[in-house]
Design an enzyme around this catalytic site. Structure first.
Site, mmCIF file in Angstrom:
data_model
loop_
_atom_site.group_PDB
_atom_site.id
_atom_site.type_symbol
_atom_site.label_atom_id
_atom_site.label_comp_id
_atom_site.label_asym_id
_atom_site.label_seq_id
_atom_site.Cartn_x
_atom_site.Cartn_y
_atom_site.Cartn_z
ATOM 1 N N ASN A 10 18.078 20.540 14.925
ATOM 2 C CA ASN A 10 18.767 19.644 15.862
ATOM 3 C C ASN A 10 20.239 20.056 15.923
ATOM 4 O O ASN A 10 21.000 19.769 15.000
ATOM 5 C CB ASN A 10 18.628 18.193 15.364
ATOM 6 C CG ASN A 10 19.408 17.213 16.218
ATOM 7 O OD1 ASN A 10 19.894 17.558 17.299
ATOM 8 N ND2 ASN A 10 19.527 15.981 15.736
ATOM 9 N N TRP A 11 20.601 20.742 17.005
ATOM 10 C CA TRP A 11 21.972 21.278 17.095
ATOM 11 C C TRP A 11 22.984 20.209 17.478
ATOM 12 O O TRP A 11 24.186 20.455 17.461
ATOM 13 C CB TRP A 11 22.026 22.410 18.129
ATOM 14 C CG TRP A 11 21.259 23.638 17.725
ATOM 15 C CD1 TRP A 11 20.498 23.810 16.595
ATOM 16 C CD2 TRP A 11 21.177 24.866 18.450
ATOM 17 N NE1 TRP A 11 19.945 25.068 16.584
ATOM 18 C CE2 TRP A 11 20.348 25.733 17.702
ATOM 19 C CE3 TRP A 11 21.719 25.312 19.650
ATOM 20 C CZ2 TRP A 11 20.055 27.030 18.133
ATOM 21 C CZ3 TRP A 11 21.432 26.604 20.081
ATOM 22 C CH2 TRP A 11 20.600 27.449 19.321
ATOM 23 N N LYS A 12 22.505 19.056 17.897
ATOM 24 C CA LYS A 12 23.391 17.960 18.325
ATOM 25 C C LYS A 12 24.381 18.471 19.385
ATOM 26 O O LYS A 12 24.059 19.373 20.141
ATOM 27 C CB LYS A 12 24.099 17.343 17.112
ATOM 28 C CG LYS A 12 23.111 17.019 15.989
ATOM 29 C CD LYS A 12 23.667 16.121 14.947
ATOM 30 C CE LYS A 12 22.656 15.972 13.814
ATOM 31 N NZ LYS A 12 23.001 14.957 12.856
ATOM 32 N N HIS A 94 15.930 9.289 17.337
ATOM 33 C CA HIS A 94 16.902 9.750 16.341
ATOM 34 C C HIS A 94 17.903 8.632 16.051
ATOM 35 O O HIS A 94 18.315 7.906 16.957
ATOM 36 C CB HIS A 94 17.630 11.008 16.844
ATOM 37 C CG HIS A 94 18.413 11.684 15.762
ATOM 38 N ND1 HIS A 94 19.653 11.222 15.354
ATOM 39 C CD2 HIS A 94 18.127 12.753 14.983
ATOM 40 C CE1 HIS A 94 20.088 11.999 14.371
ATOM 41 N NE2 HIS A 94 19.187 12.936 14.133
ATOM 42 N N GLU A 96 20.994 8.596 15.547
ATOM 43 C CA GLU A 96 22.266 8.622 16.299
ATOM 44 C C GLU A 96 22.073 8.012 17.686
ATOM 45 O O GLU A 96 22.970 7.357 18.211
ATOM 46 C CB GLU A 96 22.801 10.065 16.363
ATOM 47 C CG GLU A 96 23.388 10.462 15.015
ATOM 48 C CD GLU A 96 23.391 11.956 14.727
ATOM 49 O OE1 GLU A 96 23.266 12.767 15.663
ATOM 50 O OE2 GLU A 96 23.512 12.306 13.526
ATOM 51 N N GLU A 166 13.775 10.335 8.448
ATOM 52 C CA GLU A 166 15.175 10.689 8.212
ATOM 53 C C GLU A 166 15.931 9.467 7.706
ATOM 54 O O GLU A 166 16.386 8.640 8.510
ATOM 55 C CB GLU A 166 15.822 11.158 9.511
ATOM 56 C CG GLU A 166 15.178 12.374 10.123
ATOM 57 C CD GLU A 166 16.140 13.079 11.063
ATOM 58 O OE1 GLU A 166 16.462 14.232 10.790
ATOM 59 O OE2 GLU A 166 16.595 12.459 12.034
ATOM 60 N N GLY A 172 23.670 14.108 7.516
ATOM 61 C CA GLY A 172 25.032 14.619 7.624
ATOM 62 C C GLY A 172 25.938 14.212 6.466
ATOM 63 O O GLY A 172 27.154 14.365 6.548
ATOM 64 N N SER A 212 20.266 16.130 5.353
ATOM 65 C CA SER A 212 20.942 17.067 4.459
ATOM 66 C C SER A 212 19.978 18.051 3.791
ATOM 67 O O SER A 212 20.175 18.445 2.632
ATOM 68 C CB SER A 212 21.775 16.320 3.414
ATOM 69 O OG SER A 212 22.778 15.561 4.059
ATOM 70 N N GLY A 233 19.727 19.327 10.667
ATOM 71 C CA GLY A 233 20.920 19.196 11.496
ATOM 72 C C GLY A 233 21.899 20.315 11.168
ATOM 73 O O GLY A 233 21.756 21.460 11.626
ATOM 74 N N GLY A 234 22.898 20.006 10.339
ATOM 75 C CA GLY A 234 23.979 20.950 10.023
ATOM 76 C C GLY A 234 23.504 22.355 9.667
ATOM 77 O O GLY A 234 24.033 23.351 10.188
HETATM 78 C C1 PEP Z 1 19.587 15.157 11.751
HETATM 79 O O1 PEP Z 1 20.545 14.719 12.355
HETATM 80 O O2 PEP Z 1 18.450 15.097 12.264
HETATM 81 C C2 PEP Z 1 19.801 15.737 10.418
HETATM 82 C C3 PEP Z 1 18.786 15.834 9.612
HETATM 83 O O3 PEP Z 1 21.083 16.127 10.123
HETATM 84 P P1 PEP Z 1 21.588 16.852 8.749
HETATM 85 O O4 PEP Z 1 20.570 17.895 8.388
HETATM 86 O O5 PEP Z 1 22.903 17.431 9.102
HETATM 87 O O6 PEP Z 1 21.659 15.776 7.717
#
Ligand code: PEP
Length: 249
Positions: A10-12, A94, A96, A166, A172, A212, A233-234
């Site tokens: 997920n590049w956001k 998600h 967010e 999640e 994050g 994470s 994500g990151g």
């Molecule tokens: C996400 O936003 O779906 C996610 C898992 O982010 P991160 O890996 O950065 O925690």
């Protein structure tokens, strides 16, 4: 029962077009020998068409869409449009989008239905905030998210979905769920699918962990019997860490 292993990125709202194309090329070149894992990337939707030209074996999805066919919805993108530009999957629910954009359970349900109608693969995200975990109410909370927006689907429809657990406190933050916490929730999710559908269906649905997850912790998370991959994500913004995660099974 062999379930699909999936690593999704997920590049956001990150990267410029050139960087995005470079990342797609590198991931795609470095993953040609990975045949046991589906790799799905979720770039900003604006980049779909350009990515579609070079994505090779990668699958591409969208982070968001609006669940109406067409019409006066200024600024929104329909599922038929994103499909037209090469997307095969969508992230739905998600945290967010739930928190920042106030997407309700009912709206999320409409998105699930729109994706199913257009044969777009659903990655349904669920997970509890920190205060719910601290009250030890995470199971009731996550089960309700699934009941409210996913478990209305028929047997055939739910089989087209993937669930991503999640925990919001892990997204994050650098604070990953322990393997016990991840496995415990994934196993509960599978038991609820069995309760609402059947054990056979529950055993067929991939359940991803997100929060994470990185090249260092993916191996032990993916070794859990009910963890079928990750939503990243990151760590999906760099080819090296994304590929390391994809090789962690
Ligand atoms: C996400 O936003 O779906 C996610 C898992 O982010 P991160 O890996 O950065 O925690």
């Amino acid at each position: 029962m062999i379930r699909k292993k999936i690593v999704a990125g997920n590049w956001k709202m990150n990267l410029q077009l050139e960087q995005a194309l470079e990342l797609v090329k590198t991931i795609s070149n470095q993953s040609t020998d990975i045949s046991n894992v589906d790799l799905i990337i979720f770039p900003p939707a604006l980049f779909l068409l350009e990515i579609d030209k070079i994505k090779s074996q990668l699958k591409v999805g969208v982070q968001n869409f609006y669940p109406k066919e067409n019409g006066a919805f200024t600024g929104e993108i329909s599922i038929a449009q994103i499909k037209n530009c090469g997307a095969s999957h969508a992230l739905i629910g998600h945290s967010e989008r739930r928190e920042i954009f106030h997407e309700s359970e009912e709206f999320i349900k409409q998105k699930v239905d729109a994706a199913i109608i257009h044969t777009i693969g659903v990655i349904f995200c669920c997970g509890e905030p920190l205060h719910i975990r601290e009250n030890n109410s995470q199971f009731t909370y996550v089960k309700q998210q699934l009941i409210d927006s996913l478990f209305h689907l028929s047997d055939d429809e739910i089989l087209k979905c993937v669930v991503a657990y999640e925990p919001i406190w892990a997204i994050g933050t650098g604070k990953t769920a322990t393997i016990e916490q991840a496995e415990e929730m994934h196993s509960e999710i599978r038991s609820w699918i069995a309760e609402y559908y059947s054990q056979e269906i529950a055993d067929s649905i991939s359940i991803l962990y997100g929060g994470s997850c990185n090249g260092t912790n993916a191996k032990e998370l993916f070794a859990c019997p009910n963890v079928d991959g990750g939503l990243i994500g990151g760590a999906s913004l760099q080819a090296e860490s994304f590929i390391t995660i994809a090789r962690s099974f």
